[in-house]
Write an enzyme that holds these catalytic residues in place. Sequence first.
Site, PDB file in Angstrom:
ATOM      1  N   ASP A 193       0.986  -1.066  -0.524  1.00 59.67           N
ATOM      2  CA  ASP A 193      -0.353  -0.040  -0.152  1.00 59.67           C
ATOM      3  C   ASP A 193       0.940   1.386   0.097  1.00 59.67           C
ATOM      4  O   ASP A 193       1.086   2.364  -0.514  1.00 59.67           O
ATOM      5  CB  ASP A 193      -0.839   0.038   1.183  1.00 59.67           C
ATOM      6  CG  ASP A 193      -1.680  -1.289   1.494  1.00 59.67           C
ATOM      7  OD1 ASP A 193      -2.848  -0.251   1.237  1.00 59.67           O
ATOM      8  OD2 ASP A 193      -1.686  -2.164   1.970  1.00 59.67           O
TER       9      ASP A 193
ATOM     10  N   THR B 211      -7.255  -4.173   0.727  1.00 61.04           N
ATOM     11  CA  THR B 211      -6.354  -4.371   1.315  1.00 61.04           C
ATOM     12  C   THR B 211      -5.737  -5.632   2.434  1.00 61.04           C
ATOM     13  O   THR B 211      -5.076  -7.230   2.556  1.00 61.04           O
ATOM     14  CB  THR B 211      -5.436  -3.766   2.401  1.00 61.04           C
ATOM     15  OG1 THR B 211      -5.594  -2.932   1.653  1.00 61.04           O
ATOM     16  CG2 THR B 211      -3.846  -4.198   3.051  1.00 61.04           C
TER      17      THR B 211
ATOM     18  N   HIS C  18     -16.167  -6.604   6.601  1.00 63.68           N
ATOM     19  CA  HIS C  18     -16.879  -5.270   7.167  1.00 63.68           C
ATOM     20  C   HIS C  18     -18.712  -5.551   7.476  1.00 63.68           C
ATOM     21  O   HIS C  18     -19.243  -4.617   7.172  1.00 63.68           O
ATOM     22  CB  HIS C  18     -16.584  -4.553   6.454  1.00 63.68           C
ATOM     23  CG  HIS C  18     -14.948  -3.974   6.422  1.00 63.68           C
ATOM     24  ND1 HIS C  18     -14.110  -3.984   5.274  1.00 63.68           N
ATOM     25  CD2 HIS C  18     -14.381  -3.717   7.874  1.00 63.68           C
ATOM     26  CE1 HIS C  18     -13.031  -3.736   5.628  1.00 63.68           C
ATOM     27  NE2 HIS C  18     -12.969  -3.459   6.825  1.00 63.68           N
TER      28      HIS C  18
HETATM   29  N1  LIG Z   1     -14.182  -0.059   8.370  1.00 62.46           N
HETATM   30  C1  LIG Z   1     -13.660  -0.014   7.752  1.00 62.46           C
HETATM   31  N2  LIG Z   1     -11.988   0.337   8.050  1.00 62.46           N
HETATM   32  C2  LIG Z   1     -11.003   0.004   6.528  1.00 62.46           C
HETATM   33  N3  LIG Z   1     -11.755   0.472   5.569  1.00 62.46           N
HETATM   34  C3  LIG Z   1     -12.459  -0.266   5.014  1.00 62.46           C
HETATM   35  C4  LIG Z   1     -13.948  -0.276   5.620  1.00 62.46           C
HETATM   36  N4  LIG Z   1     -14.591  -0.911   5.140  1.00 62.46           N
HETATM   37  C5  LIG Z   1     -14.627  -0.932   4.356  1.00 62.46           C
HETATM   38  N5  LIG Z   1     -13.109  -0.363   3.820  1.00 62.46           N
HETATM   39  C6  LIG Z   1     -12.436  -0.583   2.593  1.00 62.46           C
HETATM   40  O1  LIG Z   1     -13.174  -0.669   1.653  1.00 62.46           O
HETATM   41  C7  LIG Z   1     -13.312  -1.170   0.787  1.00 62.46           C
HETATM   42  C8  LIG Z   1     -13.964  -2.057   0.866  1.00 62.46           C
HETATM   43  O2  LIG Z   1     -14.915  -2.830   1.601  1.00 62.46           O
HETATM   44  P1  LIG Z   1     -15.605  -4.452   1.472  1.00 62.46           P
HETATM   45  O3  LIG Z   1     -14.351  -4.723   1.336  1.00 62.46           O
HETATM   46  O4  LIG Z   1     -15.628  -4.575   3.388  1.00 62.46           O
HETATM   47  O5  LIG Z   1     -17.116  -4.338   0.798  1.00 62.46           O
HETATM   48  C9  LIG Z   1     -11.988  -2.410   1.711  1.00 62.46           C
HETATM   49  O6  LIG Z   1     -11.039  -2.945   1.075  1.00 62.46           O
HETATM   50  C10 LIG Z   1     -11.363  -0.993   2.106  1.00 62.46           C
HETATM   51  O7  LIG Z   1     -10.286  -0.792   1.698  1.00 62.46           O
HETATM   52  P2  LIG Z   1      -8.620  -0.949   1.593  1.00 62.46           P
HETATM   53  O8  LIG Z   1      -9.062  -2.136   1.497  1.00 62.46           O
HETATM   54  O9  LIG Z   1      -8.206  -0.052   0.242  1.00 62.46           O
HETATM   55  O10 LIG Z   1      -8.289  -0.240   3.015  1.00 62.46           O
HETATM   56 MG   LIG Z   2      -7.097   0.301   3.655  1.00 59.57          MG
HETATM   57 MG   LIG Z   3      -6.164   0.819  -0.316  1.00 61.27          MG
END
Ligand SMILES: Nc1ncnc2c1ncn2[C@@H]1O[C@H](COP(=O)(O)O)[C@@H](O)[C@H]1OP(=O)(O)O
Ligand SMILES: [Mg+2]
Ligand SMILES: [Mg+2]
Length: 313
Positions: A57, A128, A201
């Site tokens: 990242d 991530t 999430h």
């Molecule tokens: N509670 C959270 N805290 C941090 N990042 C989140 C959260 N919910 C969603 N995200 C970000 O949104 C993306 C999509 O969420 P999900 O996969 O749960 O649908 C995740 O990959 C993450 O992005 P990133 O991976 O870039 O940190």
């Molecule tokens: Mg992130």
């Molecule tokens: Mg990210």
Amino acid sequence: MATSTVSPIIMRIMAASIKTSVKAASIIRDVLKTGDLGIVDKSNKNDTQIDPQTLADRSAQRCIIASLTKKFPSVKIIGEEGDSDLNVPSDWLVEDLDEAFLEQSCPSEWKDVKPEDFVIWVDPLDGTAEYTQGFVEHVTVLIGIAVKDAAVGGVIHQPFYKHPSGELGRTIWGLKGLGTGGFVPILPPTGQFIITTTRSHSNALHQQALNSFNATQTIKVGGAGFKVLQLLEGKAHAYVFATPGCKKWDTCAPEAVLEAQGGTLTDIDGNHYAYNASVEHINRKGVLATVGQDHAELVSKIPLEVRQAVGNK
Ligand SMILES: Nc1ncnc2c1ncn2[C@@H]1O[C@H](COP(=O)(O)O)[C@@H](O)[C@H]1OP(=O)(O)O
Ligand SMILES: [Mg+2]
Ligand SMILES: [Mg+2]
Ligand SMILES: [Mg+2]
């Protein structure tokens, strides 16, 4: 080539983002190969889950922001991983523009946008958690281009997409008024209603929102970019995320690409988010994205009390 110097800035930002996403993806694959991900937990005390950040990242963001800042010094760029050290190895500085993209004509509405009216939202590695858990096909690099409040252009790159030749990586782009490229759009099947949603999430309220759709199938995958790709490639009808957590860098590029292809991405009340430089980063009211559907009708399926409760804790 002459086109590079005469094309409107939005075309050059798109063409630079396409090339830069490819380099960021190779950095992401290289970090995985070393096996040392350098994981840091970014979560706050009140968070119930960890919020991982890896060396991939951090490095991918440095590559993207250093490259775009050098080319477009007066354009505001906001990246998920905060302030980055822009003193990067020279081979991380991407100088090329995608010439094939530049050969297209710029939609008239974007020809005269001034540098100060753009914000570039960078999610160097979306998904991530999945990256650290080995679900690498869910990972995308997201570069979103906003003009004032609106998400208008974007690049979604999949570092681990495997071509039949065995080559890895694919770049999908979209610009409103021009269209999309890098994939074959497919409408989802009729007679079914397939939802794509989070695998990492969820909570009770989110589950309540999901239940209100009576979906024929629910697919749980990581990343905002990957879920929007499922809509674009006919694997799902709606992307439902009825909880806060994702941020402007998660949705800017996916919204622009999806809407350039005729879909819609809003919060769960059906309102578009604003993407100017002063907005709060969190998407408090979740995400509802659809393709080939009556978006407003789907909004109305989520009970009002559920919609009101999301983001109000
Ligand atoms: N509670 C959270 N805290 C941090 N990042 C989140 C959260 N919910 C969603 N995200 C970000 O949104 C993306 C999509 O969420 P999900 O996969 O749960 O649908 C995740 O990959 C993450 O992005 P990133 O991976 O870039 O940190
Ligand atoms: Mg992130
Ligand atoms: Mg990210
Ligand atoms: Mg993300």
